[in-house]
Motif scaffolding. Structure first.
Motif, mmCIF file in Angstrom:
data_model
loop_
_atom_site.group_PDB
_atom_site.id
_atom_site.type_symbol
_atom_site.label_atom_id
_atom_site.label_comp_id
_atom_site.label_asym_id
_atom_site.label_seq_id
_atom_site.Cartn_x
_atom_site.Cartn_y
_atom_site.Cartn_z
ATOM 1 N N CYS A 1 -2.163 -1.598 -7.702
ATOM 2 C CA CYS A 1 -3.339 -1.041 -7.395
ATOM 3 C C CYS A 1 -4.286 -2.258 -7.724
ATOM 4 O O CYS A 1 -5.281 -2.152 -7.071
ATOM 5 C CB CYS A 1 -3.750 0.171 -8.321
ATOM 6 S SG CYS A 1 -2.697 1.785 -7.696
ATOM 7 N N GLU A 2 -4.224 -3.013 -8.679
ATOM 8 C CA GLU A 2 -5.147 -3.911 -9.144
ATOM 9 C C GLU A 2 -4.932 -4.996 -8.062
ATOM 10 O O GLU A 2 -5.994 -5.524 -7.627
ATOM 11 C CB GLU A 2 -4.984 -4.519 -10.607
ATOM 12 C CG GLU A 2 -5.237 -3.619 -11.619
ATOM 13 C CD GLU A 2 -5.085 -4.156 -13.038
ATOM 14 O OE1 GLU A 2 -5.801 -3.486 -13.983
ATOM 15 O OE2 GLU A 2 -4.159 -4.624 -13.065
ATOM 16 N N ASP B 1 -7.399 -1.326 -5.325
ATOM 17 C CA ASP B 1 -7.899 0.130 -5.069
ATOM 18 C C ASP B 1 -8.358 0.408 -6.477
ATOM 19 O O ASP B 1 -7.458 1.090 -7.221
ATOM 20 C CB ASP B 1 -6.557 0.681 -4.733
ATOM 21 C CG ASP B 1 -6.792 2.083 -4.468
ATOM 22 O OD1 ASP B 1 -7.776 2.594 -4.825
ATOM 23 O OD2 ASP B 1 -5.811 2.928 -3.733
ATOM 24 N N THR C 1 -4.421 5.480 -13.003
ATOM 25 C CA THR C 1 -3.369 5.139 -13.643
ATOM 26 C C THR C 1 -3.748 4.607 -15.211
ATOM 27 O O THR C 1 -2.821 4.568 -15.879
ATOM 28 C CB THR C 1 -2.745 3.734 -12.760
ATOM 29 O OG1 THR C 1 -2.388 4.373 -11.307
ATOM 30 C CG2 THR C 1 -1.573 3.443 -13.229
ATOM 31 N N ALA D 1 2.337 1.654 -3.509
ATOM 32 C CA ALA D 1 1.336 2.351 -4.418
ATOM 33 C C ALA D 1 1.272 3.632 -4.158
ATOM 34 O O ALA D 1 1.056 4.459 -5.117
ATOM 35 C CB ALA D 1 0.020 1.445 -4.172
ATOM 36 N N SER D 2 1.156 4.053 -2.876
ATOM 37 C CA SER D 2 0.917 5.484 -2.761
ATOM 38 C C SER D 2 2.033 6.415 -3.037
ATOM 39 O O SER D 2 1.903 7.423 -3.515
ATOM 40 C CB SER D 2 0.556 5.674 -1.317
ATOM 41 O OG SER D 2 0.617 7.214 -0.760
ATOM 42 N N GLU E 1 0.999 -1.140 0.138
ATOM 43 C CA GLU E 1 0.154 -0.109 -0.083
ATOM 44 C C GLU E 1 0.785 1.088 -0.057
ATOM 45 O O GLU E 1 0.577 2.320 -0.721
ATOM 46 C CB GLU E 1 -0.996 -0.036 1.099
ATOM 47 C CG GLU E 1 -1.950 -1.141 0.922
ATOM 48 C CD GLU E 1 -3.005 -0.816 2.325
ATOM 49 O OE1 GLU E 1 -2.926 -0.087 2.949
ATOM 50 O OE2 GLU E 1 -3.828 -1.806 2.464
ATOM 51 N N ALA F 1 2.544 0.751 -10.861
ATOM 52 C CA ALA F 1 1.394 1.365 -9.859
ATOM 53 C C ALA F 1 0.072 0.569 -10.340
ATOM 54 O O ALA F 1 -0.636 0.106 -9.506
ATOM 55 C CB ALA F 1 1.299 2.829 -10.164
ATOM 56 N N ALA G 1 -7.461 4.309 -7.543
ATOM 57 C CA ALA G 1 -6.156 4.373 -8.116
ATOM 58 C C ALA G 1 -5.884 3.869 -9.241
ATOM 59 O O ALA G 1 -5.281 4.673 -10.109
ATOM 60 C CB ALA G 1 -5.126 3.994 -6.967
ATOM 61 N N THR G 2 -6.444 2.677 -9.397
ATOM 62 C CA THR G 2 -6.326 2.132 -10.928
ATOM 63 C C THR G 2 -6.955 2.935 -11.939
ATOM 64 O O THR G 2 -6.419 3.059 -13.053
ATOM 65 C CB THR G 2 -7.258 0.752 -10.982
ATOM 66 O OG1 THR G 2 -6.551 -0.157 -9.809
ATOM 67 C CG2 THR G 2 -7.237 -0.039 -12.188
#
Length: 625
Positions: free
Chosen positions: A139-140, A144, A151, A109-110, A106, A135, A147-148
């Motif tokens: 995210c996948e 999330d 991206t 990804a952030s 996490e 990313a 976020a996905t």
């Protein structure tokens, strides 16, 4: 801030930060610094925010590693755009590497999302693409979805910058599907902007205008947020330049309030409009500025230097732009816009610097890249710039005339009036407009003849054979009815009627078309034919108002058809039968043209430039020279 009240949000963060200082709560100060950066102004560095982030990092020292690495990544993006991006890039890379070492998905990804902001649109594409791909996978995996979504859009624009339209459209479709599943109003808005971008590349300016208008209406129903309104107007200005209508560009230029850092864009718009004196005055200010730190400025300057700069100006800007050779101009932040191959801009600069050999090399590559992008308007502008540069250099006059004539034919076919006007009327044997050219004698047209599982395609004295496919059948119908605009669903109905037993027929489309009874379909076709005749007659008499009325009624009939298919009058969105028909038909036609081009390059190029797809499809061959 998330509700769009930036001023109150910044004040609240300032009060909260002071409270955290008084309590000596470093972790709280760090969290506030991250929240303070929720909104970042486009192409600006917020010095107060940078100072708050640096203060929070100094307070944390080496404690709170997960928070610290996020702050480092956010500081990297907050320093962008700066004159020297070195520190921002170093911070971003350091934060990403530390996040990987921490082993928390996490956090990584952030950090990737935050650090990505440190890389400007004209920074290293390979590095940006790798970060976005990493990313997306994270995210996948984490599930999330928001976020996905972000991206996917970034990767779509990355692919367009790489010149891979097919991959870019794939990411756009994934974005639209996920946004629809999430019920995101902002994703729906951006999807419409993406569609406007794609329609502009196709030269389908009516569809592009419709999408831009839809985006403006939809945006009014979304809670206000400081950035997107300007981004919508910025996209409208950029796209309207390619539509080629003077009034639209002037209106978009008037509506978009641009600060001084975008003076080059205003100068470019004035130049496209033919207001050279006004453009020259703005350029005098632009020329005094440093090399731009925002991509919009950087990618609009070459045309200005070509028009008003010196040879030294051209050489200096060429050296700055040369590392981006092979890439495409993408206007980030607009939802989707671009000017095609950067090779065209390098060709302009090389010609201005007097380097004819290098200019020709760049323009030749630009022609190839914009053709691969399937973007007739960009291809036409490249030919115009190539011709103008050859004439200025005093070389290859015959090729310059040929390129100018090809550009003029394309501008006429695409109804890009302003561009045709700029090109001038001095071309020997200048073509007439597409609307009236079919009345005279024309060169040989391609002929499709079905022979079992193959099609024999004739073009002049040549003949090739291609395998039977839906795309070939659509092309056969369109080329047999030149200048006949046909709605995608009508075209699919024609194909279905020609071969009702085909195993490849779309069950969804068949069931949708079945919603119309035979008399209704006949009435629909009859009225469309009447409107087409009326439109042609109006164009022949130069009656633009009457022609536009006919076109609008054709669009209304299409809307009624959509209602009959169960769309309830909603605007066309990814996943509806009408949209699936358009996407499916466009892909199949383009696929067939690619197969033809593999066998006969000239015929493939002819079909690519003369066959128009979209809500209405047509084949408009050029007039005889």
């Amino acid at each position: 801030m998330r509700a769009g009240d930036l001023e109150r949000g910044v004040k609240a963060c300032s009060h909260a930060a002071q409270y955290a200082r008084e309590r000596r709560n470093a972790a709280a100060l760090g969290s506030i610094a991250l929240a303070r950066g929720f909104h970042a102004a486009f192409s600006m560095v917020d010095a107060e925010h940078v100072a708050l982030l640096e203060e929070a990092l100094a307070s944390l020292e080496e404690r709170e590693p997960l928070l610290r690495v996020r702050l480092e990544a956010r500081l990297a993006s907050a320093l962008t755009p700066g004159i020297d991006p070195t520190r921002a890039h170093e911070l971003a890379r350091k934060a990403v590497n530390r996040a990987r070492d921490l082993g928390d998905p996490e956090t990584l990804a952030s950090v990737l999302a935050l650090a990505r902001g440190a890389f400007r649109p004209f920074d290293d594409l390979h590095e940006r693409y790798a970060m976005d791909a990493e990313a997306l996978a994270l995210c996948e995996t984490l599930g999330d979805a928001q976020a996905t979504l972000t991206t996917l859009h970034r990767l779509g624009l990355d692919e367009f910058e790489r010149g891979d339209r097919r991959a870019g459209e794939t990411y756009f479709r994934r974005y639209a599907k996920l946004g629809e599943e999430l019920g995101s109003s902002r994703a729906a808005l951006r999807t419409i902007q993406q569609q406007a971008f794609l329609a502009t590349l196709d030269g389908d300016h009516e569809l592009a205008r419709t999408r831009v208008a839809e985006a403006a209406l939809r945006q009014r129903r979304i809670p206000d947020r400081p950035g997107p309104v300007n981004y919508l107007k910025l996209q409208r200005l950029q796209l309207s330049r390619w539509w080629g209508q003077r009034a639209e560009i002037e209106q978009a230029l008037t509506e978009l309030a641009m600060p001084e850092r975008f003076a080059a864009l205003r100068c470019s718009a004035c130049l496209w409009l033919g207001h050279r004196d006004a453009a020259r005055q703005i350029y005098q200010r632009v020329a005094q500025q440093q090399i731009p730190t925002n991509h919009v400025d950087l990618m609009t300057r070459p045309e200005l230097v070509s028009a008003f700069g010196t040879e030294e100006d051209a050489r200096r800007l060429y050296d700055v732009l040369a590392p981006y050779a092979g890439r495409h101009v993408v206007w980030w932040g607009t939802g989707g816009a671009g000017d095609g191959s950067i090779e065209r801009l390098l060709g302009l600069l090389a010609a201005k610097a007097g380097d004819g050999r290098r200019a020709c090399e760049h323009f030749d590559r630009a022609l190839d890249e914009n053709e691969r992008l399937s973007a007739p308007p960009l291809l036409a502008r490249t030919r115009e710039d190539y011709a103008t540069s050859l004439q200025a250099l005093g070389i290859d006059r015959q090729r310059a005339e040929d390129l100018k004539r090809q550009a003029a034919e394309a501008y006429d076919r695409l109804d890009m009036k302003l561009h045709r006007e700029r090109l001038g009327r001095e071309i020997s044997g200048a073509t007439k407009t597409v609307s009236t050219s079919h009345r005279g004698q024309r060169p040989a047209l391609p002929g499709f003849e079905r022979q079992g599982a193959f099609w024999q395609v004739r073009f002049g004295a040549d003949s090739i054979s291609i395998k039977d496919s839906d795309g070939a059948r659509y092309l056969a119908y369109l080329t047999a009815h030149p200048f006949h605009e046909v709605h995608v669903l009508e075209l699919m109905a024609e194909r279905r009627r020609a071969d009702p037993a085909s195993a490849n027929a779309s069950v969804l489309m068949e069931s949708s078309l079945a919603a119309l009874d035979a008399p209704a379909l006949r009435s629909y076709r009859q009225r469309l034919n009447e409107l087409r005749q009326e439109q042609e007659e109006a164009l022949g008499f130069g009656d633009a108002t009457r022609s536009q009325k006919a076109r609008l009624e054709m669009e209304l009939i299409a809307d009624e058809l959509a209602k009959a298919l169960g769309l309830g009058g909603r605007s066309r969105a990814t996943g509806t039968p009408a949209e699936r028909a358009r996407v499916n038909l466009t892909q199949r036609i383009r696929g067939a043209i690619r197969l033809i081009a593999d066998e006969h390059r000239v015929l493939g190029h002819h079909l690519k430039t003369c066959v128009r797809t979209g809500q209405f499809c047509s084949y408009a061959p050029p007039p005889a020279p």
